[in-house]
Design a protein around this motif. Structure first.
Motif, PDB file in Angstrom:
ATOM      1  N   THR A 183      39.913   6.861  51.020  1.00  0.00           N
ATOM      2  CA  THR A 183      38.765   6.000  50.749  1.00  0.00           C
ATOM      3  C   THR A 183      38.853   5.395  49.349  1.00  0.00           C
ATOM      4  O   THR A 183      38.412   4.261  49.145  1.00  0.00           O
ATOM      5  N   HIS A 184      39.431   6.123  48.402  1.00  0.00           N
ATOM      6  CA  HIS A 184      39.582   5.539  47.070  1.00  0.00           C
ATOM      7  C   HIS A 184      40.631   4.430  47.081  1.00  0.00           C
ATOM      8  O   HIS A 184      40.492   3.430  46.374  1.00  0.00           O
ATOM      9  N   ARG A 185      41.645   4.600  47.889  1.00  0.00           N
ATOM     10  CA  ARG A 185      42.649   3.534  48.034  1.00  0.00           C
ATOM     11  C   ARG A 185      41.988   2.265  48.548  1.00  0.00           C
ATOM     12  O   ARG A 185      42.248   1.158  48.049  1.00  0.00           O
ATOM     13  N   ALA A 186      41.084   2.408  49.529  1.00  0.00           N
ATOM     14  CA  ALA A 186      40.356   1.253  50.045  1.00  0.00           C
ATOM     15  C   ALA A 186      39.367   0.729  49.012  1.00  0.00           C
ATOM     16  O   ALA A 186      39.202  -0.488  48.844  1.00  0.00           O
ATOM     17  N   PHE A 187      38.678   1.625  48.315  1.00  0.00           N
ATOM     18  CA  PHE A 187      37.690   1.291  47.284  1.00  0.00           C
ATOM     19  C   PHE A 187      38.302   0.399  46.205  1.00  0.00           C
ATOM     20  O   PHE A 187      37.633  -0.501  45.666  1.00  0.00           O
ATOM     21  N   THR A 188      39.568   0.630  45.882  1.00  0.00           N
ATOM     22  CA  THR A 188      40.257  -0.139  44.843  1.00  0.00           C
ATOM     23  C   THR A 188      41.098  -1.278  45.410  1.00  0.00           C
ATOM     24  O   THR A 188      41.893  -1.879  44.684  1.00  0.00           O
ATOM     25  N   GLY A 189      40.933  -1.583  46.694  1.00  0.00           N
ATOM     26  CA  GLY A 189      41.718  -2.652  47.290  1.00  0.00           C
ATOM     27  C   GLY A 189      43.200  -2.366  47.288  1.00  0.00           C
ATOM     28  O   GLY A 189      44.017  -3.298  47.219  1.00  0.00           O
ATOM     29  N   ALA A 190      43.566  -1.092  47.376  1.00  0.00           N
ATOM     30  CA  ALA A 190      44.968  -0.656  47.331  1.00  0.00           C
ATOM     31  C   ALA A 190      45.674  -1.186  46.084  1.00  0.00           C
ATOM     32  O   ALA A 190      46.887  -1.397  46.081  1.00  0.00           O
ATOM     33  N   GLY A 191      44.892  -1.368  45.009  1.00  0.00           N
ATOM     34  CA  GLY A 191      45.472  -1.938  43.794  1.00  0.00           C
ATOM     35  C   GLY A 191      46.581  -1.106  43.185  1.00  0.00           C
ATOM     36  O   GLY A 191      47.561  -1.651  42.653  1.00  0.00           O
ATOM     37  N   TYR A 192      46.460   0.235  43.268  1.00  0.00           N
ATOM     38  CA  TYR A 192      47.498   1.074  42.666  1.00  0.00           C
ATOM     39  C   TYR A 192      48.804   1.042  43.452  1.00  0.00           C
ATOM     40  O   TYR A 192      49.846   1.461  42.939  1.00  0.00           O
ATOM     41  N   ASP A 193      48.762   0.544  44.708  1.00  0.00           N
ATOM     42  CA  ASP A 193      50.011   0.402  45.465  1.00  0.00           C
ATOM     43  C   ASP A 193      50.999  -0.510  44.737  1.00  0.00           C
ATOM     44  O   ASP A 193      52.217  -0.398  44.930  1.00  0.00           O
ATOM     45  N   ARG A 194      50.471  -1.413  43.912  1.00  0.00           N
ATOM     46  CA  ARG A 194      51.350  -2.320  43.168  1.00  0.00           C
ATOM     47  C   ARG A 194      52.269  -1.563  42.219  1.00  0.00           C
ATOM     48  O   ARG A 194      53.338  -2.055  41.846  1.00  0.00           O
ATOM     49  N   LEU A 195      51.857  -0.373  41.808  1.00  0.00           N
ATOM     50  CA  LEU A 195      52.718   0.425  40.939  1.00  0.00           C
ATOM     51  C   LEU A 195      53.967   0.871  41.697  1.00  0.00           C
ATOM     52  O   LEU A 195      55.011   1.131  41.082  1.00  0.00           O
ATOM     53  N   ALA A 196      53.867   0.950  43.026  1.00  0.00           N
ATOM     54  CA  ALA A 196      55.034   1.253  43.855  1.00  0.00           C
ATOM     55  C   ALA A 196      55.871   0.005  44.109  1.00  0.00           C
ATOM     56  O   ALA A 196      57.091   0.015  43.934  1.00  0.00           O
ATOM     57  N   THR A 197      55.213  -1.094  44.502  1.00  0.00           N
ATOM     58  CA  THR A 197      55.960  -2.291  44.879  1.00  0.00           C
ATOM     59  C   THR A 197      56.534  -3.039  43.679  1.00  0.00           C
ATOM     60  O   THR A 197      57.610  -3.634  43.766  1.00  0.00           O
ATOM     61  N   GLU A 198      55.817  -3.018  42.555  1.00  0.00           N
ATOM     62  CA  GLU A 198      56.247  -3.811  41.397  1.00  0.00           C
ATOM     63  C   GLU A 198      56.926  -2.986  40.309  1.00  0.00           C
ATOM     64  O   GLU A 198      57.663  -3.546  39.496  1.00  0.00           O
ATOM     65  N   HIS A 199      56.668  -1.684  40.275  1.00  0.00           N
ATOM     66  CA  HIS A 199      57.203  -0.867  39.189  1.00  0.00           C
ATOM     67  C   HIS A 199      58.039   0.309  39.666  1.00  0.00           C
ATOM     68  O   HIS A 199      58.491   1.120  38.853  1.00  0.00           O
ATOM     69  N   GLY A 200      58.268   0.404  40.971  1.00  0.00           N
ATOM     70  CA  GLY A 200      59.171   1.420  41.493  1.00  0.00           C
ATOM     71  C   GLY A 200      58.644   2.832  41.450  1.00  0.00           C
ATOM     72  O   GLY A 200      59.400   3.790  41.617  1.00  0.00           O
ATOM     73  N   ALA A 201      57.349   3.017  41.236  1.00  0.00           N
ATOM     74  CA  ALA A 201      56.783   4.359  41.163  1.00  0.00           C
ATOM     75  C   ALA A 201      56.520   4.907  42.565  1.00  0.00           C
ATOM     76  O   ALA A 201      56.364   4.165  43.536  1.00  0.00           O
ATOM     77  N   VAL A 202      56.472   6.213  42.649  1.00  0.00           N
ATOM     78  CA  VAL A 202      55.888   6.887  43.805  1.00  0.00           C
ATOM     79  C   VAL A 202      54.417   7.110  43.474  1.00  0.00           C
ATOM     80  O   VAL A 202      54.089   7.647  42.409  1.00  0.00           O
ATOM     81  N   VAL A 203      53.534   6.660  44.354  1.00  0.00           N
ATOM     82  CA  VAL A 203      52.086   6.760  44.114  1.00  0.00           C
ATOM     83  C   VAL A 203      51.506   7.762  45.099  1.00  0.00           C
ATOM     84  O   VAL A 203      51.666   7.606  46.317  1.00  0.00           O
ATOM     85  N   ALA A 204      50.851   8.796  44.578  1.00  0.00           N
ATOM     86  CA  ALA A 204      50.280   9.844  45.426  1.00  0.00           C
ATOM     87  C   ALA A 204      48.764   9.840  45.290  1.00  0.00           C
ATOM     88  O   ALA A 204      48.237  10.010  44.188  1.00  0.00           O
ATOM     89  N   TYR A 205      48.077   9.609  46.409  1.00  0.00           N
ATOM     90  CA  TYR A 205      46.618   9.669  46.461  1.00  0.00           C
ATOM     91  C   TYR A 205      46.229  11.063  46.932  1.00  0.00           C
ATOM     92  O   TYR A 205      46.359  11.394  48.120  1.00  0.00           O
ATOM     93  N   LEU A 206      45.745  11.890  46.029  1.00  0.00           N
ATOM     94  CA  LEU A 206      45.425  13.277  46.340  1.00  0.00           C
ATOM     95  C   LEU A 206      43.997  13.401  46.864  1.00  0.00           C
ATOM     96  O   LEU A 206      43.113  12.633  46.470  1.00  0.00           O
ATOM     97  N   ASP A 207      43.780  14.385  47.730  1.00  0.00           N
ATOM     98  CA  ASP A 207      42.451  14.667  48.265  1.00  0.00           C
ATOM     99  C   ASP A 207      41.857  15.877  47.556  1.00  0.00           C
ATOM    100  O   ASP A 207      42.471  16.951  47.515  1.00  0.00           O
ATOM    101  N   GLY A 208      40.646  15.703  47.023  1.00  0.00           N
ATOM    102  CA  GLY A 208      39.944  16.827  46.440  1.00  0.00           C
ATOM    103  C   GLY A 208      39.453  17.791  47.505  1.00  0.00           C
ATOM    104  O   GLY A 208      39.634  17.577  48.715  1.00  0.00           O
TER     105      GLY A 208
END
Length: 302
Positions: free
Chosen positions: A48-73
């Protein structure tokens, strides 16, 4: 294009979950990848946070080569070391530091992640969890970003607070001046926040939080200020930098007119205030924590 994988890990007898996002070029390579841990706010999940942010942090994977992990509390929250919190993760003393360590170890073993380049980005309750990690697991992170959260005062904080960080790292703070949930000016949480999110206690203001973290990094110089973006639809962003030679910097992005939101593309409920569109938080994270520099080094080394 990104690929998302659902993972489960056993931590302290509990099954913990996360979604791992990789870009199109994150297969085996000679250089390990940076890891960005994204920690959601209260009553959210990683998805839900990924949706809340418009999947904005996914760009860190596509543009900067990072692995992005969305953790669940745990049941929608993190055990973030605020003394007065009463949600289940706090009442049951869930080992969220152990969970984060387990995620890093697992992804280092399976996803070509460099354990020396782990960055944590947290929003609200997740931002409070990042503050706990900075104090309780300083060896774990190479950089941190805290959105819509401020440092608890000593009497409201359970984690150790040494005067000087044993492992200082660059830190980015983002906070709206009209935040109705976590006041920019600090103090006690509003009655609405206490009732709905089961938190209490007092906190520093956003500028005081930035100064506190700068001092922990060893920075004694006074900050500099500049306008980062012009006014647009009721918000504008001011940048405050704490810098000193050979010390990791601390930056505060004050979103004037902004609410309890994450600047960028996400469609966040207006009840939590205005969302600034003139700056993508993911870009600010990449810039301040050095992911943009990592991308340039990889490009020139090919």
């Amino acid at each position: 294009m990104t690929t998302s994988t659902r993972l489960e890990l056993d931590v302290d007898g509990r099954t913990r979950t996360l979604d791992v996002v990789t870009g199109p070029d994150t297969g085996p390579r000679t250089a390990s990848r940076p890891l960005v841990l994204v920690l959601h706010g209260s009553r959210q999940s990683g998805a839900t946070h990924r949706a809340f942010t418009g999947a904005g942090y996914d760009r860190l994977a596509t543009e900067h080569g990072a692995v992005v992990a969305y953790l669940d509390g745990y049941r929608g929250n993190w055990n973030d070391a605020r003394r007065e919190s009463t949600f289940p993760a706090r009442r049951e003393n869930v080992d969220d530091v152990g969970f984060v360590r387990g995620v890093v170890a697992h992804l280092a073993a399976t996803r070509d992640v460099d354990p020396g380049r782990v960055h944590a980005v947290g929003y609200s309750n997740g931002g409070q969890m990042v503050l706990r990690l900075l104090h309780e697991a300083p060896d774990l992170l190479a950089g941190a970003a805290v959105v819509a959260a401020t440092m608890p005062t000593p009497e409201s904080f359970l984690a150790p607070t040494p005067a000087r960080a044993p492992h200082p790292v660059p830190i980015l703070l983002v906070h709206g001046t009209k935040d109705p949930v976590v006041p920019y000016a600090g103090g006690r949480f509003p009655a609405f926040t206490r009732r709905v999110f089961h938190v209490d206690g007092t906190a520093l203001s956003a500028p005081e939080t930035a100064r506190y973290l700068a001092r922990r990094n060893g920075i004694t110089a006074e900050p500099t200020h500049r306008m980062r973006t012009a006014r647009d639809r009721g918000t504008w962003i001011e940048q405050t930098d704490f810098r000193q030679d050979d010390l990791p910097p601390v930056r505060l992005l004050t979103v004037h007119g902004g609410g309890h939101t994450v600047p960028g593309p996400g469609r966040q409920p207006f009840v939590v205030g205005r969302t600034a569109r003139t700056l993508a938080t993911a870009d600010a994270v990449a810039e301040h924590l050095g992911l943009a520099a990592d991308r340039e080094r990889r490009r020139t080394s090919r």
